[in-house]
Scaffold this active site. Structure first.
Site: not given
Length: 1092
Positions: A369, A376, A405, A546-547, A793
């Protein structure tokens, strides 16, 4: 006994001995020459395992092979066809109904009759009941193997034919049974020979006897045997999966399942649990109990001895200390059962990768991701993808999905370049077996790259591939430079089509398969793993989560395209450092004895590019090497967001497989004294006639065996029908409106329809990543990554554990994954802020572990760990207050503790010693250095008084008031050189609380010392207690102070701090003893000038 020149051979482990004839000039035959016996039931040869001829019946030695013996015991009349003696259970055979009727002797559990008080025999029996790792060596009490001393057998060993040889039996077919006795290490002992005055009649073995009278030898019997053998082979290959036992007993009790005969190395367990040695863990547990008692005495003294002159300070300090005690309990007791694990990759290959056959390893889908290529770097993402494509795993079993994303064309173009370079990089890695397989880190290693390399072409090809990689880097850097300035009309693709993702918040879903389709191979002509680019659809007015939302989109896309039963997710900056990482995870996931109940395998996070002293505890070694090992001994580690292999079915919100009820204990499973006390024998004899007759009827005829087989097949069909009771409508309400995806969720072993065309699958994949697909479904609630927190997570792993799953913590010798961590102070504090904010959101949600998940499969100590993971940000309030108390006491002259008595001083000293001793023992069994432990303690205070406090405020405003508050970071200055980012000063509001505490305590120390100087000798005694707590705060905030001062090229920071502190103290001393001022005051004289 007169052996007539024949050799005695056999095995004491199975009570089997054979007399081997030596007719030809006293020639001694080898054991292998005994393989001529033929099974009288199926006609196959009676096998020899580990040099031992299999003997089914110890009464008449009727030749029967092992499969027929197992079948007869399980589904026949459980008796020898010739002598009608009931078959006894041999070692490695499953327990069947009726075994409990044997007279207190279990061939497996009580193989040798020994004295229970003998510790050596107790240890040997315990070891033999565990994994069977080989034969031929005994172990002494210390666990070290010792040679078995040979000793001639006594002459009083009876023949199986009770002292008389039958004429129909050749001498080389006799068998001996040597009953065990006690008191000898080698456990081969004499037995009194029967009285010759009372002879026993022999039982001849006549193979030519018409055994069809017993129901054997017919065509139907042959067919049944073939079906049973096929079923048995499938069971040994796939085997029955069992879950973990209570208390995290994973890999111990399950491995003792008698239904799993372990006949060779390929059928041994793929992993095992390694408990911490008792010499390390027992003192640690004892110290925890002792520290708990000392803590109780400390709080008892503090509560019963208030400080009347400073009642407010005393009450505040006591409340903080009680909170710290509760927080310590929540953190400490989940570390009660720490364990380590060991994997066996060779056994994994033996079981699932047979020579000349396709690999049977399970497919794995890998998720990467990324969001913003400016934050990044694409080169980092490309290295992560390259390490995945070059992993040591069958190429047709690996598929890499990259989630963009941010819908950035830069990421798309960089991935296209990566796929081209992979055609050169992947064959180079596999040809020369290099590590790591991320080129950036491979070429930057400071080591001898020729070590263990023997191929003459290696140097030339390494230079060529390094040149190719440098050219690849130049192309990626050119793309990054071009992306700095976005055209007004937006980006266009090479064919002139506008880039669909020009509007980041409003664009369609995009999927591009770069590798894995037909015709795309590497430079050696070999197939490459599948590489897929995915960017989910985004539209205004939709919540995208989001993630967590991006990961759920990848779950659906991968299910449609490849549908692997296992998933690996990594961040874009976490590359695979160990090419066998997937195999390490499969040792747990595909373990036939315990893998079925494992929802994920978590690997520790390791990092590159961190300074040698790890100033801000970026490695987080204490958490990954101490806390996570403790959780692995319970229900498993928590999910930390990356480097984790999931079971797809667990992400779909299914409950863990229910644990099979263990067989009831029989008398031969317990010591004799326990049977006598509990009435076990009485209960066994007290069985009703109805039960006995029922057992007899079940063994009468072979027709009933056929009926039982049909019943078993019917039961399996009924269970399959029950598993599909959920209607299509309910499935669509849970998983969405895609029929292809819904159908894939029912396939536990994964896979896609072979007749499905790639075009139809891609069309379906576009549907499942649409922005409205999750509406009115259970995505983010019970399915996939769970929504509601920025730390999705922790929440996702918590939900799985509540469903009864367990997780596994795997620490390979070579780290499986490595990533990059922010080594700058401000960036590190913002990272901790995001983690703490997620914990606050979970605490204020319905998924808080304090009140959620009761009645499920979550264990109590595991719940403690989850409660601690969401409560720790609240510790920031008492921590800030407690760090302020030393400065307040020094400035006001008051103290939170009254005059200390001898008893109080002993309690205080015992508390501090127990705290230090607990840390030392944790470092010992966790393998953590004192530097790492101390950095963790320091940053716990730094993060607690800054990031945790802001996360608490931000979380309360967000959840209760609906206000989103962001704390921005601004770069102010930078230095060049190694670890230059470490010295960058970025101002942020997170720096205010620790800076305030630091200044307060430094000023308090100066004022306290100055007051002691002014008030004389008597004031120095009470001052030491206040100074101790003030220095405790300053020492813990010292890394923060170094971060504020930046890089000092000429003078260390500690010198600057102590110079300022000592200069202030000396200045006060100078004021106190000013030599230029008279002791009697200034001398006044009359001025001679007339001022009027």
């Amino acid at each position: 006994m007169n052996t007539r020149g024949r050799l005695i051979a056999g095995s004491h482990n199975r009570n089997e001995f054979v007399l081997i004839n030596a007719d030809e000039s006293s020639r001694i035959k080898s054991v292998k020459e005994l393989s001529g016996q033929i099974c009288q039931i199926c006609g196959d040869e009676v096998e020899i395992a580990d040099g031992e001829l299999f003997v089914a019946c110890n009464e008449c030695a009727f030749p029967v092979c092992r499969p027929c013996y197992e079948y007869e015991r399980r589904e026949g009349n459980q008796a020898c066809p010739q002598c009608k003696t009931r078959y006894k259970r041999l070692k490695g055979s499953p327990r069947v109904e009726g075994d409990e009727e044997e007279d207190d002797i279990d061939d497996l559990d009580n193989e040798f009759d020994y004295d229970p008080s003998d510790p050596q025999h107790v240890a040997e029996k315990t070891f033999s009941s565990r994994l069977n790792y080989g034969r031929g060596a005994h172990r002494n009490a210390s666990g070290m193997p010792t040679d078995v001393e040979s000793s001639p057998l006594s002459s009083q060993i009876p023949l199986l034919t009770y002292g008389q040889e039958d004429a129909e039996i050749s001498p080389d077919q006799h068998a001996l049974i040597v009953p065990p006795a006690t008191g000898h290490a080698y456990r081969v002992h004499p037995m009194p020979y029967p009285d010759s005055s009372n002879p026993l009649h022999p039982r001849p073995m006549a193979p030519e006897k018409d055994i069809t009278l017993y129901g054997y030898g017919s065509v139907a019997w042959k067919d049944k045997m073939e079906k049973w053998r096929k079923k048995q082979n499938e069971k040994l290959q796939v085997v029955k999966h069992e879950g973990a036992g209570d208390g995290g007993d994973f890999g111990s009790d399950e491995l003792d399942d008698p239904d799993l005969p372990m006949m060779d190395e390929g059928r041994q367990p793929l992993s095992r649990k390694l408990p911490i040695p008792s010499s390390k863990i027992n003192p640690y547990r004892l110290l925890i109990i002792l520290r708990l008692a000392i803590l109780g005495l400390f709080l008892h003294y503090r509560i019963l001895h208030p400080v009347n002159d400073a009642y407010g300070l005393w009450l505040t300090s006591v409340i903080c200390e009680i909170w710290f005690a509760v927080s310590w309990i929540l953190d400490q007791f989940p570390k009660w059962y720490p364990i380590e694990r060991e994997t066996y990759l060779d056994r994994l290959s033996l079981r699932y990768e047979r020579e000349g056959k396709p690999s049977e390893l399970a497919p794995v889908d890998v998720f990467v991701s990324t969001v913003d290529p400016m934050k990044e770097p694409p080169l980092i993402t490309a290295n992560t993808v390259l390490s995945i494509l070059a992993v040591d795993y069958p190429v047709d079993k690996v598929a890499c999905y990259v989630s963009d994303d941010g819908a950035a064309m830069l990421t798309f173009e960089a991935l296209s370049e990566t796929s081209e370079f992979a055609k050169k990089w992947v064959p180079f890695c596999k040809r020369f077996n290099i590590e790591p397989r991320a080129p950036e880190w491979y070429f930057s290693q400071k080591m001898d790259y020729l070590k263990n390399k023997v191929h003459p072409e290696f140097v030339r090809e390494r230079r060529a591939i390094k040149r190719e990689y440098e050219e690849f880097k130049v192309r990626i850097n050119a793309l990054v430079a071009m992306a700095q300035k976005v055209p007004e009309e937006g980006w266009t693709m090479q064919d002139g089509t506008p880039w669909p993702g020009n509007n980041v918040r409003d664009h369609p879903g995009m999927i591009q398969v770069f590798l894995g389709h037909s015709g795309v191979c590497d430079d050696d002509g070999n197939e490459l793993p599948r590489l897929v680019y995915v960017s989910r659809e985004k539209r205004p007015g939709f919540e995208h989560h989001k993630k967590a939302g991006a990961m759920n989109a990848l779950i659906r896309v991968s299910a449609v395209i490849s549908n692997a039963p296992y998933l690996l997710n990594v961040d874009c900056d976490h590359y695979i450092n160990n090419s066998k990482a997937l195999r390490e995870a499969m040792c747990f996931m595909m373990d036939p004895t315990s893998g079925k109940k494992v929802c994920y395998v978590q690997f520790p996070q390791r990092f590159d590019g961190i300074d040698r002293h790890d100033r801000y505890s970026n490695r987080n070694v204490v958490f990954f090497d101490i806390n996570m090992k403790g959780l692995d001994g319970l229900q498993g580690p928590i999910y930390v967001g990356t480097g984790c292999v999931f079971r797809r079915q667990a992400l779909y919100g299914h409950d863990a497989p229910s644990k099979k009820k263990p067989p009831s204990k029989t008398c031969n499973c317990w010591p004799k004294w326990c049977c006598l006390c509990c009435g076990g024998r009485k209960n066994k004899k007290g069985k009703t006639k109805k039960e006995r007759s029922k057992k007899t009827k079940n063994r009468e005829t072979s027709k009933q065996i056929h009926a039982l087989e049909n019943i078993e097949e019917g039961v399996s069909e009924v269970s399959n029908e029950k598993s599909s009771e959920m209607t299509q409508i309910k499935l669509e309400k849970k998983f969405g409106q895609s029929p292809v995806f819904v159908a894939s969720t029912t396939l536990e072993d994964g896979g896609v329809p072979p007749d499905a065309s790639p075009a139809s699958l891609l069309k379906e994949a576009i549907q499942v990543i649409s922005c409205g697909y999750e509406d009115k479904t259970e995505w983010g609630k019970e399915v996939g990554w769970i929504y509601g927190s920025v730390t999705e997570d922790i929440l996702t792993g918590f939900k799985m554990h509540c469903h009864g799953w367990r997780s596994v913590y795997c620490i390979p010798k070579r780290p499986a994954f490595k990533g990059s961590a922010p080594i700058n102070l401000s960036d590190r504090l913002h990272q901790v802020l995001r983690w703490a904010l997620g914990s606050v959101e979970i605490f204020l949600s319905r998924h808080c572990p304090i009140w959620y998940g009761y009645g499920g499969g979550l264990k109590w100590l595991e719940r403690f760990s989850y409660i601690n993971s969401v409560v720790y940000p609240w510790t920031s309030i008492p921590l800030i207050v407690y760090c302020s108390l030393p400065a307040i006491c020094l400035l006001t002259g008051q103290f939170i503790v009254p005059e200390i008595s001898n008893y109080a001083s002993l309690v205080f000293m015992a508390l501090f010693i127990s705290i230090a001793a607990t840390g030392i023992l944790e470092m010992q069994w966790g393998g953590v250095g004192i530097d790492d432990w101390w950095r963790n303690e320091q940053f716990w205070v730094i993060g607690g008084v800054s990031s945790h406090l802001f996360a608490l405020v931000q979380g309360l405003l967000k959840v209760l008031g609906g206000v989103n508050t962001n704390f921005t970071v601004t770069s102010k200055a930078a230095d060049d050189g190694a670890f230059s980012e470490l010295y960058i000063f970025k101002w942020t509001s997170l720096l205010i609380p620790p800076m305030t505490l630091l200044i307060m305590n430094i000023v308090g120390v100066v004022v306290g010392i100055s007051d002691a100087i002014n008030n004389g000798y008597d004031s120095w005694g009470p001052l030491f207690g206040r100074l101790f707590f003030a220095f405790w705060v300053i020492v813990h905030l010292y890394p923060f102070l170094k971060g504020l001062l930046g890089k000092q090229d000429r003078m260390p920071t500690i010198v600057v701090v102590w110079s300022i502190l000592l200069a202030s103290i000396l200045t006060l001393l100078w004021v106190r003893i000013n030599p230029f001022v008279s002791r009697d005051g200034p001398v006044l004289e009359v001025c001679g000038l007339n001022c009027d």
